[in-house]
Design a protein around this motif. Structure first.
Motif, mmCIF file in Angstrom:
data_model
loop_
_atom_site.group_PDB
_atom_site.id
_atom_site.type_symbol
_atom_site.label_atom_id
_atom_site.label_comp_id
_atom_site.label_asym_id
_atom_site.label_seq_id
_atom_site.Cartn_x
_atom_site.Cartn_y
_atom_site.Cartn_z
ATOM 1 N N THR A 180 0.858 -1.190 0.000
ATOM 2 C CA THR A 180 0.000 0.000 0.000
ATOM 3 C C THR A 180 0.890 1.236 0.000
ATOM 4 N N VAL A 181 0.674 2.116 -0.951
ATOM 5 C CA VAL A 181 1.447 3.353 -1.055
ATOM 6 C C VAL A 181 0.514 4.527 -0.799
ATOM 7 N N THR A 182 0.868 5.358 0.151
ATOM 8 C CA THR A 182 0.114 6.567 0.457
ATOM 9 C C THR A 182 0.952 7.771 0.058
ATOM 10 N N ALA A 183 0.410 8.600 -0.828
ATOM 11 C CA ALA A 183 1.128 9.763 -1.343
ATOM 12 C C ALA A 183 0.534 11.043 -0.785
ATOM 13 N N GLN A 184 1.413 11.953 -0.414
ATOM 14 C CA GLN A 184 0.998 13.275 0.048
ATOM 15 C C GLN A 184 1.296 14.267 -1.069
ATOM 16 N N ILE A 185 0.248 14.770 -1.719
ATOM 17 C CA ILE A 185 0.383 15.613 -2.904
ATOM 18 C C ILE A 185 0.042 17.057 -2.533
ATOM 19 N N ALA A 186 0.913 17.987 -2.937
ATOM 20 C CA ALA A 186 0.699 19.399 -2.631
ATOM 21 C C ALA A 186 -0.464 19.949 -3.453
ATOM 22 N N VAL A 187 -1.334 20.719 -2.794
ATOM 23 C CA VAL A 187 -2.442 21.381 -3.471
ATOM 24 C C VAL A 187 -1.985 22.785 -3.869
ATOM 25 N N PRO A 188 -1.962 23.115 -5.155
ATOM 26 C CA PRO A 188 -1.474 24.437 -5.590
ATOM 27 C C PRO A 188 -2.219 25.580 -4.905
ATOM 28 N N GLY A 189 -1.443 26.551 -4.408
ATOM 29 C CA GLY A 189 -2.024 27.718 -3.767
ATOM 30 C C GLY A 189 -2.312 27.564 -2.301
ATOM 31 N N ARG A 190 -2.200 26.339 -1.749
ATOM 32 C CA ARG A 190 -2.514 26.133 -0.332
ATOM 33 C C ARG A 190 -1.290 25.878 0.529
ATOM 34 N N VAL A 191 -0.162 25.532 -0.086
ATOM 35 C CA VAL A 191 1.043 25.271 0.697
ATOM 36 C C VAL A 191 1.570 26.594 1.237
ATOM 37 N N PRO A 192 1.708 26.733 2.550
ATOM 38 C CA PRO A 192 2.169 28.002 3.122
ATOM 39 C C PRO A 192 3.608 28.294 2.729
ATOM 40 N N LEU A 193 3.877 29.544 2.376
ATOM 41 C CA LEU A 193 5.209 29.950 1.938
ATOM 42 C C LEU A 193 6.007 30.607 3.052
ATOM 43 N N GLY A 194 5.423 30.812 4.195
ATOM 44 C CA GLY A 194 6.135 31.450 5.296
ATOM 45 C C GLY A 194 5.339 31.363 6.576
ATOM 46 N N PRO A 195 5.878 31.880 7.697
ATOM 47 C CA PRO A 195 5.195 31.763 8.992
ATOM 48 C C PRO A 195 3.842 32.464 9.022
ATOM 49 N N GLY A 196 3.694 33.523 8.229
ATOM 50 C CA GLY A 196 2.460 34.285 8.283
ATOM 51 C C GLY A 196 1.348 33.761 7.416
ATOM 52 N N SER A 197 1.596 32.673 6.696
ATOM 53 C CA SER A 197 0.579 32.169 5.766
ATOM 54 C C SER A 197 -0.045 30.887 6.253
ATOM 55 N N GLY A 198 -0.067 30.701 7.571
ATOM 56 C CA GLY A 198 -0.582 29.447 8.099
ATOM 57 C C GLY A 198 -2.082 29.419 8.261
ATOM 58 N N SER A 199 -2.741 30.556 8.352
ATOM 59 C CA SER A 199 -4.183 30.584 8.570
ATOM 60 C C SER A 199 -4.908 30.910 7.279
ATOM 61 N N SER A 200 -6.093 30.412 7.169
ATOM 62 C CA SER A 200 -6.896 30.659 5.980
ATOM 63 C C SER A 200 -8.009 31.625 6.320
ATOM 64 N N SER A 201 -8.639 32.182 5.308
ATOM 65 C CA SER A 201 -9.696 33.180 5.523
ATOM 66 C C SER A 201 -10.916 32.539 6.149
ATOM 67 N N GLY A 202 -11.549 33.325 7.018
ATOM 68 C CA GLY A 202 -12.773 32.847 7.643
ATOM 69 C C GLY A 202 -12.546 31.902 8.778
ATOM 70 N N GLY A 203 -11.259 31.643 9.145
ATOM 71 C CA GLY A 203 -10.969 30.758 10.253
ATOM 72 C C GLY A 203 -11.069 29.290 9.909
ATOM 73 N N SER A 204 -11.516 28.951 8.718
ATOM 74 C CA SER A 204 -11.613 27.541 8.346
ATOM 75 C C SER A 204 -10.241 27.005 8.013
ATOM 76 N N LYS A 205 -10.027 25.732 8.297
ATOM 77 C CA LYS A 205 -8.732 25.104 8.081
ATOM 78 C C LYS A 205 -8.819 24.229 6.845
ATOM 79 N N THR A 206 -8.102 24.613 5.812
ATOM 80 C CA THR A 206 -8.086 23.856 4.568
ATOM 81 C C THR A 206 -6.746 23.146 4.441
ATOM 82 N N SER A 207 -6.775 21.873 4.172
ATOM 83 C CA SER A 207 -5.539 21.109 4.109
ATOM 84 C C SER A 207 -4.723 21.513 2.891
ATOM 85 N N PRO A 208 -3.413 21.732 3.063
ATOM 86 C CA PRO A 208 -2.574 22.101 1.923
ATOM 87 C C PRO A 208 -2.126 20.898 1.104
ATOM 88 N N VAL A 209 -2.477 19.692 1.560
ATOM 89 C CA VAL A 209 -2.061 18.479 0.834
ATOM 90 C C VAL A 209 -3.268 17.579 0.598
#
Length: 406
Positions: free
Chosen positions: A69-98
């Motif tokens: 069984t192979v489990t792959a973690q694939i990056a979702v374009p536009g959701r991977v945080p680029l720095g410390p300040g980009s960890g939260s999403s709008s509206g307080g909802s948590k969207t997975s970056p992978v």
């Protein structure tokens, strides 16, 4: 006239050559790639075997009966945080970056083809930084795994390959508070363990290099998951005959690095002395000298381990460490007790015929005649390693003991 003709010919050649310099004719935008950040590989259960998608074959009459069984973690374009300040999403909802995708296959390449059949964009492994395999895979299917990874030109030699205590797939779903991308958290954890002296630099390329040497056996980080979020470096997983044979304790990682003379020192040791009570010693620096001889037809090695450390904690205030004699007593107690840890680690690897220290490479370099006479392939040295004489001598020097009351 001739000069003009030559000039025109040169201009024509330059114009034709410029057509070959265009590098964008086959470009693929990064948003159109499935960037695989992490992989986990487990042995498949009977229920998972029934879910296999037959993409590369029609029947299984002549195929291996085992599945992975192979489990792959694939990056979702536009959701991977680029720095410390980009960890939260709008509206307080948590969207997975992978995006985590699980597939089943007979081999790793078969499973990767099944993965490609389930995702729209072409998979891309250049950004693969962490591969985690279960202990069951490490003990039985390492040769097949190494074959695929070595043949794939997208696999970096600086990728981390880890062995998990249980199922490897659980590491693809961890949600650490310090990092939104689980793979990047694992990568950061291993890199910082190297810089802080908690683990030797053991990338995938280093593992392959040790595995290909006649006089050295390979090892990998052995990790475990605690409380669904905490990842523990639980020891070394060491190999013999291209398969995992055993593991060490966490403190034995420090013993291994001391034998190798790997800086900086990062492990603290809690032990009881005879006269000074319970103390904690932190090792800061390591230096090792190795001598080797051939006695009675067998290799003999002597390791001189020179350590520098601090007295981090002293639990019994009624027995103050206020003299050089008391400090020297603690050093001698440390040497005696940690030498037992080092001797035990060497003895266990000899029992398992796994020379993770590279002692065979020392014999190969310093005693070529003995090597040519007795060693013809790797298993010859692994067999001899179980019976050689190895002596370790520790020398701890405490430089700092903390503040004094007077």
């Amino acid at each position: 006239m001739k000069l003009i003709r030559r000039f025109l010919i040169i201009i024509a050649v330059l114009i034709m050559s410029s057509l070959l310099l265009a590098g964008c004719w086959d470009q693929v935008e990064i948003e159109d790639r499935a960037l695989v950040l992490g992989l986990s590989i487990d042995a498949a259960s009977p229920e998972q075997m029934a879910q296999e998608e037959k993409v590369t074959h029609l029947n299984e009459d002549h195929l291996p009966k085992e599945f992975i069984t192979v489990t792959a973690q694939i990056a979702v374009p536009g959701r991977v945080p680029l720095g410390p300040g980009s960890g939260s999403s709008s509206g307080g909802s948590k969207t997975s970056p992978v995006w985590v995708v699980t597939v089943v296959g007979h081999t790793l390449d078969d499973a990767m083809n099944n993965l490609q059949q389930q995702i729209a964009d072409p998979r891309y492994l250049v950004h693969l930084r962490v591969i985690i395999i279960s202990e069951e895979i490490a003990r039985g299917r390492m040769e097949e795994l190494n074959d695929y990874l070595r043949r794939n030109p997208e696999i970096r030699r600086r990728t981390w390959l880890l062995v998990s205590e249980g199922k490897a797939s659980v590491f693809m779903d961890v949600d650490p508070p310090l990092q939104r991308v689980p793979t990047l958290y694992i990568l950061s954890m291993m890199e910082k363990a190297v810089t802080s002296g908690k683990f030797p630099r053991d990338y995938l390329g280093t593992f392959w290099s040790a595995d290909s040497k006649l006089g050295q056996s390979a090892y990998l980080p052995y990790v475990a998951l605690r409380n669904k979020e905490n990842i523990l470096i639980n020891g070394l997983a060491y190999f013999s005959g291209n398969q995992m044979v055993n593991t060490t304790k966490p403190l034995e990682i420090g013993a291994f690095m001391a034998v190798q003379g790997i800086d900086p020192g990062g492990y603290s040791t809690l032990f009881t002395t005879k006269n000074m009570g319970i103390v904690m010693i932190k090792t800061n620096r390591r230096f090792t000298k190795v001598s080797s001889t051939i006695q009675d037809g067998k290799p003999c090695l002597v390791y001189e381990l020179f350590l520098e450390g601090d007295l981090d904690e002293h639990f019994d205030s009624k027995k103050p460490v206020n003299s050089s004699a008391a400090l020297h007593e603690i050093e001698l107690e440390f040497n005696e007790q940690i030498q037992g840890v080092v001797d035990g680690l060497i003895r266990h690897t000899q029992t398992d015929h796994s020379d993770i220290f590279g002692m065979g490479e020392i014999i190969r370099a310093r005693h070529p005649q003995y090597w040519k006479q007795h060693i013809h392939e790797k298993k010859d040295w692994e067999e001899i390693y179980g019976g050689i004489q190895v002596e370790a001598k520790l020398h701890m020097h405490l430089r700092r003991v903390g503040l004094k009351d007077r």
